[in-house]
Design an enzyme around this catalytic site. Structure first.
Site, mmCIF file in Angstrom:
data_model
loop_
_atom_site.group_PDB
_atom_site.id
_atom_site.type_symbol
_atom_site.label_atom_id
_atom_site.label_comp_id
_atom_site.label_asym_id
_atom_site.label_seq_id
_atom_site.Cartn_x
_atom_site.Cartn_y
_atom_site.Cartn_z
ATOM 1 N N HIS A 109 0.864 -1.184 0.000
ATOM 2 C CA HIS A 109 0.000 0.000 0.000
ATOM 3 C C HIS A 109 0.898 1.231 0.000
ATOM 4 C CE1 HIS A 109 -3.798 2.071 1.890
ATOM 5 N NE2 HIS A 109 -3.124 2.896 1.092
ATOM 6 N N GLU A 131 -10.787 3.960 6.445
ATOM 7 C CA GLU A 131 -9.884 4.912 7.109
ATOM 8 C C GLU A 131 -10.684 6.170 7.413
ATOM 9 O OE1 GLU A 131 -5.421 6.752 6.852
ATOM 10 O OE2 GLU A 131 -6.632 6.967 5.042
ATOM 11 N N ASP A 134 1.748 7.059 1.778
ATOM 12 C CA ASP A 134 2.409 8.179 1.090
ATOM 13 C C ASP A 134 3.598 8.602 1.946
ATOM 14 O OD1 ASP A 134 0.461 8.977 -1.224
ATOM 15 O OD2 ASP A 134 -0.804 8.623 0.536
#
Length: 336
Positions: free
Chosen positions: A14, A196, A275
């Site tokens: 991910h 999330e 990220d």
């Protein structure tokens, strides 16, 4: 730094490739492609990487993608990330990227697929394995997703699966049920960000409407006992990104992260960076943070890495090779 965490072979499932662009590379690409950014220094970029919610983050993320304008640029940023993987002993990685952002700017979709795949193709035998998972931008709606699918169906040998990403609230997978049915009929696997920003209902929708192989995030499943039981029964992997959850205010501090609750319930948890440049933590950093603040043991780190191997879209032969590396590492570490 925990030697166990630093040295263990790792698997990343991910990670958005543009989210790995460090500030220095961002500024270099902006200069190369004559893109005017609202920040001029590394410090200003780092300050810009502070945000209050997912919607704000997505806006910033899209802005920073403007510096990527060619297959060569994608090749470079993927090379950068794979070099970091080598330094962190990541042996397999599956990276997210959408094509819509670039198609809308007049770039060919092949730019994204060819640029990223070129960096993977350069890996030597026994090097880092993996590939790309192109994602639909969910807040653009199902019509755009269908357009993206018409592009992607022509390049089925260029990616591992298809995902659903970006703003979660208000855009459940049910909106994309038709296109995901077409994708599955073509024999392609799917994943979706869910749980999330959104609640358990978004996870249910990803399962029932997109028929996903993995749930990206999934931490809010704990709010629904029936969902937890379903995830356990069907052994559906959750690609949990702890630092993302902190940065996007899912939990106020890493010490309040629900990771141990997920593990105690017996869920199939894996750990990733999402990220990493934007959130200030690559995979090793995420593992160190959960060990420090969530009381995660070396054994739990090992078990979650094993989960990631099995949850990956690697071939069975490659999975066997990765498990052999993990088993050898564990024996060596114990003996030391």
């Amino acid at each position: 730094m925990s030697d166990f965490i630093r040295q263990i072979p790792k698997v990343e499932l991910h990670m958005h490739v543009e989210g790995s662009i460090v500030p220095s590379r961002l500024l270099q690409l902006a200069e190369k492609n004559k893109v005017s950014l609202p920040y001029q220094t590394i410090e200003e970029v780092e300050q810009a990487y502070q945000f209050d919610n997912l919607a704000e983050f997505v806006d910033l993320f899209i802005k920073t993608t403007e510096v990527v304008q060619s297959a060569e640029d994608f090749h470079v940023i993927t090379q950068d990330y794979l070099k970091l993987c080598q330094a962190e002993n990541i042996i397999h990685t599956e990276v997210f990227c959408d094509i819509r952002t670039y198609v809308d700017r007049g770039h060919p979709p092949e730019m994204v697929l060819e640029g990223i795949n070129a960096a993977f193709d350069e890996q030597p035998d026994g090097g880092i394995s993996g590939g790309i998972i192109p994602c639909f931008i969910r807040h653009l709606g199902p019509e755009i997703a269908e357009q993206d699918w018409q592009i992607l169906k022509k390049h089925q040998d260029k990616y591992l699966a298809i995902g659903l990403a970006a703003v979660e609230q208000g855009y459940p997978a049910s909106l994309f049920k038709k296109v995901f049915k077409e994708i599955h009929q073509a024999g392609i696997k799917t994943v979706a960000h869910a749980g999330e920003e959104g609640g358990p209902e978004y996870i249910w929708s990803a399962i029932k409407d997109a028929h996903v192989s993995r749930i990206d995030h999934g931490v809010t499943c704990l709010d629904d006992d029936d969902l937890v039981e379903y995830l356990i029964k069907h052994n559906i992997p959750l690609t949990v990104c702890p630092q993302s959850n902190v940065k996007l205010n899912v939990c106020g501090h890493m010490s309040k992260h629900p990771l141990q609750d997920l593990l105690k319930r017996g869920l199939n948890v894996t750990i990733h960076s999402d990220d990493p440049a934007h959130f200030g933590a690559f995979l090793t950093d995420n593992l160190l943070l959960i060990q420090e603040h969530c009381g995660v043991t070396d054994q739990q780190i090992y078990d979650m890495t094993v989960n990631a191997v099995h949850a990956s879209f690697a071939t069975e032969h490659r999975k066997d090779a990765m498990m052999a590396q993990l088993n050898q590492y564990k024996l060596q570490y114990i003996n030391e």
